[in-house]
Structure formats: C-alpha cells, structure tokens
Scaffold this motif. Structure first.
Motif, PDB file in Angstrom:
ATOM      1  N   ARG A   1       0.826  -1.215   0.000  1.00 28.06           N
ATOM      2  CA  ARG A   1       0.000   0.000   0.000  1.00 28.06           C
ATOM      3  C   ARG A   1       0.857   1.261   0.000  1.00 28.06           C
ATOM      4  NH1 ARG A   1      -5.787  -0.531   0.845  1.00 28.06           N
ATOM      5  NH2 ARG A   1      -6.082  -2.753   0.545  1.00 28.06           N
ATOM      6  N   MET A   2       1.923   1.246   0.786  1.00 23.74           N
ATOM      7  CA  MET A   2       2.793   2.416   0.877  1.00 23.74           C
ATOM      8  C   MET A   2       3.521   2.645  -0.440  1.00 23.74           C
ATOM      9  SD  MET A   2       3.999   1.804   4.877  1.00 23.74           S
ATOM     10  CE  MET A   2       5.638   1.545   4.397  1.00 23.74           C
ATOM     11  N   ASP A   3       3.996   1.574  -1.073  1.00 23.37           N
ATOM     12  CA  ASP A   3       4.669   1.699  -2.368  1.00 23.37           C
ATOM     13  C   ASP A   3       3.717   2.266  -3.420  1.00 23.37           C
ATOM     14  OD1 ASP A   3       7.034   0.766  -1.340  1.00 23.37           O
ATOM     15  OD2 ASP A   3       6.743  -1.307  -2.023  1.00 23.37           O
TER      16      ASP A   3
ATOM     17  N   GLU B   1       1.219   8.229   6.662  1.00 21.93           N
ATOM     18  CA  GLU B   1       1.152   9.277   5.643  1.00 21.93           C
ATOM     19  C   GLU B   1       0.170   8.915   4.521  1.00 21.93           C
ATOM     20  OE1 GLU B   1       5.244   9.364   4.468  1.00 21.93           O
ATOM     21  OE2 GLU B   1       5.835  10.603   6.175  1.00 21.93           O
ATOM     22  N   HIS B   2      -0.326   7.691   4.523  1.00 25.48           N
ATOM     23  CA  HIS B   2      -1.246   7.213   3.486  1.00 25.48           C
ATOM     24  C   HIS B   2      -2.616   7.861   3.684  1.00 25.48           C
ATOM     25  CE1 HIS B   2      -3.681   4.434   1.115  1.00 25.48           C
ATOM     26  NE2 HIS B   2      -2.543   3.974   0.591  1.00 25.48           N
ATOM     27  N   THR B   3      -3.231   8.325   2.596  1.00 24.05           N
ATOM     28  CA  THR B   3      -4.539   8.989   2.713  1.00 24.05           C
ATOM     29  C   THR B   3      -5.595   8.057   3.300  1.00 24.05           C
ATOM     30  OG1 THR B   3      -5.033   8.435   0.414  1.00 24.05           O
ATOM     31  CG2 THR B   3      -4.127  10.628   0.842  1.00 24.05           C
ATOM     32  N   GLY B   4      -5.528   6.773   2.996  1.00 33.69           N
ATOM     33  CA  GLY B   4      -6.479   5.807   3.555  1.00 33.69           C
ATOM     34  C   GLY B   4      -6.348   5.692   5.067  1.00 33.69           C
TER      35      GLY B   4
ATOM     36  N   LYS C   1      -5.216   8.096   7.074  1.00 33.10           N
ATOM     37  CA  LYS C   1      -5.727   9.339   7.653  1.00 33.10           C
ATOM     38  C   LYS C   1      -7.250   9.359   7.671  1.00 33.10           C
ATOM     39  CE  LYS C   1      -1.701  12.099   6.413  1.00 33.10           C
ATOM     40  NZ  LYS C   1      -1.151  13.132   5.561  1.00 33.10           N
ATOM     41  N   ALA C   2      -7.873   8.908   6.571  1.00 36.07           N
ATOM     42  CA  ALA C   2      -9.328   8.946   6.458  1.00 36.07           C
ATOM     43  C   ALA C   2     -10.006   7.910   7.356  1.00 36.07           C
ATOM     44  CB  ALA C   2      -9.750   8.717   5.007  1.00 36.07           C
ATOM     45  N   ASN C   3      -9.394   6.739   7.515  1.00 38.13           N
ATOM     46  CA  ASN C   3     -10.038   5.645   8.245  1.00 38.13           C
ATOM     47  C   ASN C   3      -9.590   5.491   9.695  1.00 38.13           C
ATOM     48  OD1 ASN C   3     -11.789   4.332   6.204  1.00 38.13           O
ATOM     49  ND2 ASN C   3      -9.848   4.258   5.105  1.00 38.13           N
ATOM     50  N   CYS C   4      -8.426   5.957  10.039  1.00 38.01           N
ATOM     51  CA  CYS C   4      -7.906   5.729  11.390  1.00 38.01           C
ATOM     52  C   CYS C   4      -7.789   6.995  12.228  1.00 38.01           C
ATOM     53  CB  CYS C   4      -6.532   5.060  11.309  1.00 38.01           C
ATOM     54  SG  CYS C   4      -6.612   3.449  10.518  1.00 38.01           S
ATOM     55  N   LEU C   5      -7.749   8.152  11.598  1.00 40.55           N
ATOM     56  CA  LEU C   5      -7.553   9.382  12.348  1.00 40.55           C
ATOM     57  C   LEU C   5      -8.763  10.315  12.341  1.00 40.55           C
ATOM     58  CD1 LEU C   5      -3.884  10.227  11.306  1.00 40.55           C
ATOM     59  CD2 LEU C   5      -4.680   8.996  13.321  1.00 40.55           C
ATOM     60  N   HIS C   6      -9.728  10.036  11.501  1.00 41.44           N
ATOM     61  CA  HIS C   6     -10.903  10.904  11.420  1.00 41.44           C
ATOM     62  C   HIS C   6     -11.789  10.670  12.644  1.00 41.44           C
ATOM     63  CE1 HIS C   6     -14.569  12.795   9.996  1.00 41.44           C
ATOM     64  NE2 HIS C   6     -13.820  13.397   9.080  1.00 41.44           N
ATOM     65  N   PRO C   7     -12.145  11.748  13.379  1.00 39.15           N
ATOM     66  CA  PRO C   7     -12.928  11.598  14.618  1.00 39.15           C
ATOM     67  C   PRO C   7     -14.256  10.862  14.436  1.00 39.15           C
ATOM     68  CG  PRO C   7     -12.112  13.845  14.399  1.00 39.15           C
ATOM     69  CD  PRO C   7     -11.781  13.138  13.120  1.00 39.15           C
ATOM     70  N   ASP C   8     -14.969  11.095  13.322  1.00 41.91           N
ATOM     71  CA  ASP C   8     -16.252  10.419  13.110  1.00 41.91           C
ATOM     72  C   ASP C   8     -16.061   8.919  12.925  1.00 41.91           C
ATOM     73  OD1 ASP C   8     -17.590  12.847  13.312  1.00 41.91           O
ATOM     74  OD2 ASP C   8     -17.528  13.210  11.141  1.00 41.91           O
ATOM     75  N   VAL C   9     -15.010   8.527  12.217  1.00 43.63           N
ATOM     76  CA  VAL C   9     -14.730   7.103  12.011  1.00 43.63           C
ATOM     77  C   VAL C   9     -14.356   6.448  13.340  1.00 43.63           C
ATOM     78  CG1 VAL C   9     -13.214   5.437  10.855  1.00 43.63           C
ATOM     79  CG2 VAL C   9     -14.050   7.441   9.606  1.00 43.63           C
ATOM     80  N   ILE C  10     -13.565   7.146  14.140  1.00 49.37           N
ATOM     81  CA  ILE C  10     -13.180   6.610  15.452  1.00 49.37           C
ATOM     82  C   ILE C  10     -14.423   6.423  16.322  1.00 49.37           C
ATOM     83  CG2 ILE C  10     -11.911   7.101  17.588  1.00 49.37           C
ATOM     84  CD1 ILE C  10      -9.832   8.566  15.810  1.00 49.37           C
ATOM     85  N   GLU C  11     -15.331   7.395  16.294  1.00 54.01           N
ATOM     86  CA  GLU C  11     -16.545   7.298  17.102  1.00 54.01           C
ATOM     87  C   GLU C  11     -17.410   6.116  16.665  1.00 54.01           C
ATOM     88  OE1 GLU C  11     -20.309  10.068  18.582  1.00 54.01           O
ATOM     89  OE2 GLU C  11     -18.986  10.792  16.999  1.00 54.01           O
TER      90      GLU C  11
END
Length: 180
Positions: A133-135, A144-147, A149-159
């Motif tokens: 995935r990183m490559d 640093e991967h957009t996926g 950031k979107a899936n693991c760091l987004h507050p709504d996804v975490i909730e």
C-alpha cells in the motif's frame, strides 16, 4: 520483601535491555531507626537484598535519612548519601535513554515512537501488506497514506468504530451507559 523483589526483577526482565545489575536500592526511613540500631539494620538489609538479588553489589544500596539530609541542606550543604543517590541516578539516565532508543532501531520509516517493551514496537515496514500500500501511494510510512488518515484518524470514524466495538464486546467496565 522477597515477593516484592521477585516482582521488580520480573518487570525489569520484561523491559527490553534492562540490566538488573544497574539497579539501585534506597533504604529510606532510617530516621525511624535508633542511632544504636542503624548500623545493624543497614547490614541486615544489605545481606537480605544480596540473597534476593543475585550479583548485588553493596554500592547499589544507599541508606538514606531525610532528617539528616534536611539538616545538612539547612546548613548549606548536600548530604553525602543524597549526593551519592543523585550521582547514581545521573548514571542511570543515559542507560534509560539507550534502552528507549534501542527499541526504535527496528524502525525503517523514521516515524515510529520508541517503546520499552519490544512487542509494542512495530514498524509498518515489517508488514508486507502495508508495504504494498505504501509503495502504491509513494509514502514512506502508513501514517502518511490517505487511507490511514481517512479511516484511522478521522474523529467520526473513530466514534463509529467505538460504538461498533461496544455493540460487539459490551460495556467497557463500570456498567455505566456511555455518554453519546
């Protein structure tokens, strides 16, 4: 004391790179021992510790009296045993820093945080699936991967993940309903 020393040794061995021969023991509350008994209490404590802590050197044991240290400090000085303690602590700091940074040596992405326990210290480059995935994304670390950031760091996804976890695993502990 034997049970306590056993627990300390066990914990020390669980931590990567800890050398139990670098331990120090501070025998405090000597203020509560009469002057006539101090020497025998210290000798007895040293002997007991040597029996429980294989390879213990008498220099690793620091008898300490806070009353004496305070009196000497009030006179503008530093108690010899307090100075000894500070010197030994100063020697332990580089060892502790080495142990912490030693754990990070497996990091190849330069983004990992070092941990004391090796099982907690994993780099994304250790996992072939993540490397693919990183490559593909041209990043050096999965964080640093957009996926990511979107899936693991987004507050709504975490909730949402938290509520899903509760649905599957039940309440966390104190049987109190969670605040929504």
């Amino acid at each position: 004391m034997q049970e306590f020393i056993g627990e300390v040794k066990k914990k020390a061995q669980e931590v990567y790179g800890v050398n139990v021969q670098k331990a120090i023991f501070v025998c405090n509350k000597l203020d509560e021992v009469s002057i006539g008994e101090k020497a025998s209490v210290i000798t007895d404590t040293v002997e007991r510790l040597k029996q429980l802590w294989n390879g213990l050197d008498s220099n690793q044991i620091i008898p300490f009296s806070t009353t004496e240290a305070q009196w000497i400090q009030d006179q503008g000085g530093v108690a010899p045993n307090f100075r000894n303690l500070l010197d030994k602590l100063a020697l332990l700091i580089p060892t502790a820093q080495y142990v912490t940074t030693l754990s990070a040596k497996t990091c190849a992405c330069s983004c990992c945080t070092p941990y004391r326990v090796p099982i907690e210290c994993k780099c994304c480059t250790e996992y072939p699936e993540l490397m693919e995935r990183m490559d593909e994304a041209g990043v050096k670390c999965i964080t640093e991967h957009t996926g990511f950031k979107a899936n693991c760091l987004h507050p709504d996804v975490i909730e949402v993940s938290f509520y899903e976890f509760l649905d599957v695993n039940g309440p966390i502990g104190d049987e109190e309903p969670i605040h929504e």
